[in-house]
Design a protein around this motif. Structure first.
Motif, PDB file in Angstrom:
ATOM      1  N   ILE A  10       1.024  -1.110  -0.392  1.00 44.97           N
ATOM      2  CA  ILE A  10      -0.120   0.001   0.302  1.00 44.97           C
ATOM      3  C   ILE A  10       0.872   1.380  -0.609  1.00 44.97           C
ATOM      4  O   ILE A  10       0.484   2.107  -0.634  1.00 44.97           O
ATOM      5  N   GLU A  11       2.041   1.188   0.035  1.00 49.39           N
ATOM      6  CA  GLU A  11       3.080   2.483   0.576  1.00 49.39           C
ATOM      7  C   GLU A  11       3.432   2.457  -0.511  1.00 49.39           C
ATOM      8  O   GLU A  11       3.985   3.623  -0.981  1.00 49.39           O
ATOM      9  N   ILE A  12       3.547   1.780  -1.558  1.00 48.15           N
ATOM     10  CA  ILE A  12       4.661   1.193  -2.655  1.00 48.15           C
ATOM     11  C   ILE A  12       3.222   1.852  -3.619  1.00 48.15           C
ATOM     12  O   ILE A  12       3.201   2.887  -4.396  1.00 48.15           O
ATOM     13  N   LEU A 170      -7.118  -2.344  -7.818  1.00 48.77           N
ATOM     14  CA  LEU A 170      -5.940  -1.544  -8.512  1.00 48.77           C
ATOM     15  C   LEU A 170      -4.726  -2.167  -8.051  1.00 48.77           C
ATOM     16  O   LEU A 170      -5.116  -2.665  -6.533  1.00 48.77           O
ATOM     17  N   GLY A 171      -3.428  -2.554  -8.742  1.00 54.06           N
ATOM     18  CA  GLY A 171      -2.486  -3.318  -7.859  1.00 54.06           C
ATOM     19  C   GLY A 171      -1.318  -2.953  -9.138  1.00 54.06           C
ATOM     20  O   GLY A 171      -0.570  -2.516  -9.511  1.00 54.06           O
ATOM     21  N   LYS A 172      -0.940  -4.709  -9.472  1.00 54.40           N
ATOM     22  CA  LYS A 172      -0.044  -5.226 -10.121  1.00 54.40           C
ATOM     23  C   LYS A 172      -0.472  -5.071 -11.735  1.00 54.40           C
ATOM     24  O   LYS A 172       0.484  -4.711 -12.815  1.00 54.40           O
ATOM     25  N   THR A 173      -1.858  -4.370 -11.737  1.00 54.26           N
ATOM     26  CA  THR A 173      -2.131  -4.184 -13.255  1.00 54.26           C
ATOM     27  C   THR A 173      -2.666  -3.433 -12.740  1.00 54.26           C
ATOM     28  O   THR A 173      -3.410  -2.931 -11.666  1.00 54.26           O
ATOM     29  N   GLN A 193     -12.848  -5.376   2.581  1.00 53.54           N
ATOM     30  CA  GLN A 193     -11.818  -6.201   3.931  1.00 53.54           C
ATOM     31  C   GLN A 193     -10.648  -5.727   3.850  1.00 53.54           C
ATOM     32  O   GLN A 193     -10.402  -4.907   1.956  1.00 53.54           O
ATOM     33  N   GLU A 194      -9.890  -5.798   4.757  1.00 53.66           N
ATOM     34  CA  GLU A 194      -8.734  -4.974   5.753  1.00 53.66           C
ATOM     35  C   GLU A 194      -7.827  -5.145   3.661  1.00 53.66           C
ATOM     36  O   GLU A 194      -7.796  -6.590   3.562  1.00 53.66           O
ATOM     37  N   GLY A 195      -7.271  -4.358   3.670  1.00 56.23           N
ATOM     38  CA  GLY A 195      -5.867  -5.123   3.025  1.00 56.23           C
ATOM     39  C   GLY A 195      -7.009  -4.610   0.902  1.00 56.23           C
ATOM     40  O   GLY A 195      -5.939  -4.825   0.316  1.00 56.23           O
ATOM     41  N   LEU A 196      -7.992  -4.125   0.704  1.00 53.73           N
ATOM     42  CA  LEU A 196      -8.231  -3.912  -0.551  1.00 53.73           C
ATOM     43  C   LEU A 196      -8.040  -2.142  -1.226  1.00 53.73           C
ATOM     44  O   LEU A 196      -8.135  -1.686  -0.332  1.00 53.73           O
ATOM     45  N   THR A 197      -7.564  -2.059  -2.673  1.00 55.03           N
ATOM     46  CA  THR A 197      -7.073  -1.247  -3.050  1.00 55.03           C
ATOM     47  C   THR A 197      -7.722  -1.164  -4.585  1.00 55.03           C
ATOM     48  O   THR A 197      -7.696  -1.683  -4.646  1.00 55.03           O
ATOM     49  N   ILE A 198      -8.456  -0.038  -3.962  1.00 53.78           N
ATOM     50  CA  ILE A 198      -9.184   0.116  -5.617  1.00 53.78           C
ATOM     51  C   ILE A 198      -9.280   1.439  -6.128  1.00 53.78           C
ATOM     52  O   ILE A 198      -8.781   2.829  -5.496  1.00 53.78           O
ATOM     53  N   ALA A 199      -9.689   1.723  -7.481  1.00 48.85           N
ATOM     54  CA  ALA A 199      -9.413   2.474  -8.123  1.00 48.85           C
ATOM     55  C   ALA A 199     -11.422   3.479  -7.927  1.00 48.85           C
ATOM     56  O   ALA A 199     -11.733   2.132  -8.767  1.00 48.85           O
ATOM     57  N   ILE A 200     -12.555   4.066  -6.995  1.00 46.64           N
ATOM     58  CA  ILE A 200     -13.591   4.770  -7.555  1.00 46.64           C
ATOM     59  C   ILE A 200     -13.721   6.262  -8.442  1.00 46.64           C
ATOM     60  O   ILE A 200     -12.625   6.372  -8.068  1.00 46.64           O
ATOM     61  N   GLU A 201     -14.326   5.523  -9.825  1.00 44.26           N
ATOM     62  CA  GLU A 201     -14.459   6.794 -10.837  1.00 44.26           C
ATOM     63  C   GLU A 201     -15.874   6.927 -10.800  1.00 44.26           C
ATOM     64  O   GLU A 201     -16.193   6.470 -12.252  1.00 44.26           O
TER      65      GLU A 201
END
Ligand code: MG
Ligand code: MG
Length: 262
Positions: A10-12, A170-173, A193-201
């Motif tokens: 997440i920091e990257i 969103l992530g490595k792709t 859930q914890e650690g989910l990373t998304i683009a909201i648009e």
């Protein structure tokens, strides 16, 4: 399968998102009537490369440029041309960058010069839709809650919510699971859930929700030719709460010095 991220990942991703945020700040400094989208694209590409990052859209699905620039009735995926921006345009600038293997992907819609008051309201409401979607990104909710509340807010103002295009993991792709629609039903979809990373648009149209492709097979426009707005942030779920990895701070700082662009 959803790829939940570690704190280190997440920091990257925060740095990838912030590179995009600073790039949009550079665009905010440069955008004006008479400037061409291709000139903005060149600024973005050189800034991203100066940050030890790679333009995220360039070559992705064969896209030819660093920025997607979508003007007025163009919803998203417009590619930069040498046609100058004119006073009264709304200009959606969507930018991606890859930093240490992770994507940032975020967007802002600029109002250049004298934009009609009803169009300024569309931009304001679309920005509010983004904030509403972010606020729903908490552990205990489901993905459908994000879209449900975005849709409610947009439709309350009589606007159309684009159905064909959605936010995404969103992530490595660039486009991972889950899809994050700007419409939907409360309590439906994957658990957040914890650690989910998304683009909201949210992509919100002043008129009909229907869209069509232009003959270039990239640009998506509203079916009725009315304007469309697009704002995007990258969000991680940290300690159960939304942690917004991208920021409009650099855009806002630049625009504060430019009374003719908002
Ligand atoms: Mg984007
Ligand atoms: Mg996106």
């Amino acid at each position: 399968m959803i790829k939940y991220k570690t704190a280190e990942e997440i920091e990257i991703m925060r740095e990838a998102a912030q590179i995009v945020s600073r790039t949009l700040g550079k665009i905010a400094e440069a955008i004006a009537p008479g400037v061409t989208p291709l000139e903005l694209d060149a600024i973005a590409e050189s800034y991203i490369r100066s940050q030890n990052a790679i333009p995220g859209f360039l070559g992705l699905y064969d896209f030819p440029n660093t920025l997607c620039i979508s003007i007025n009735e163009q919803v998203v995926h417009g590619y930069p041309t040498n046609q100058p921006i004119v006073d009264g345009d709304i200009v959606s600038v969507d930018c991606g960058a890859i930093f240490e293997g992770y994507y940032g992907d975020h967007a802002y819609t600029f109002a250049v010069g004298n934009v009609a008051p009803e169009t300024m309201k569309l931009l304001q409401v679309t920005k509010e839709c983004l904030e509403i979607g972010i606020a729903q990104t908490v552990v205990g909710n489901r993905i459908g809650d994000i879209g449900y509340y975005i849709q409610q807010h947009a439709e309350k103002h009589g606007y159309g919510v684009v159905r064909e295009l959605v936010g995404h993991g969103l992530g490595k792709t660039m486009h991972e699971e889950p899809q994050v629609p700007n419409f939907g039903r409360r309590g439906r979809g994957k658990k957040i859930q914890e650690g989910l990373t998304i683009a909201i648009e949210p992509m919100i149209n002043m008129g009909t929700e229907r869209v069509k492709y232009l003959d270039d097979n990239w640009t998506i426009v509203t079916a009725d030719g009315k304007p469309s707005a697009h704002f995007e942030h990258n969000v991680a779920v940290v300690n159960g709460r939304p942690d917004v990895l991208s920021t409009f701070k650099f855009v806002e700082e630049a625009l504060a010095k430019k009374p003719n662009v908002q």
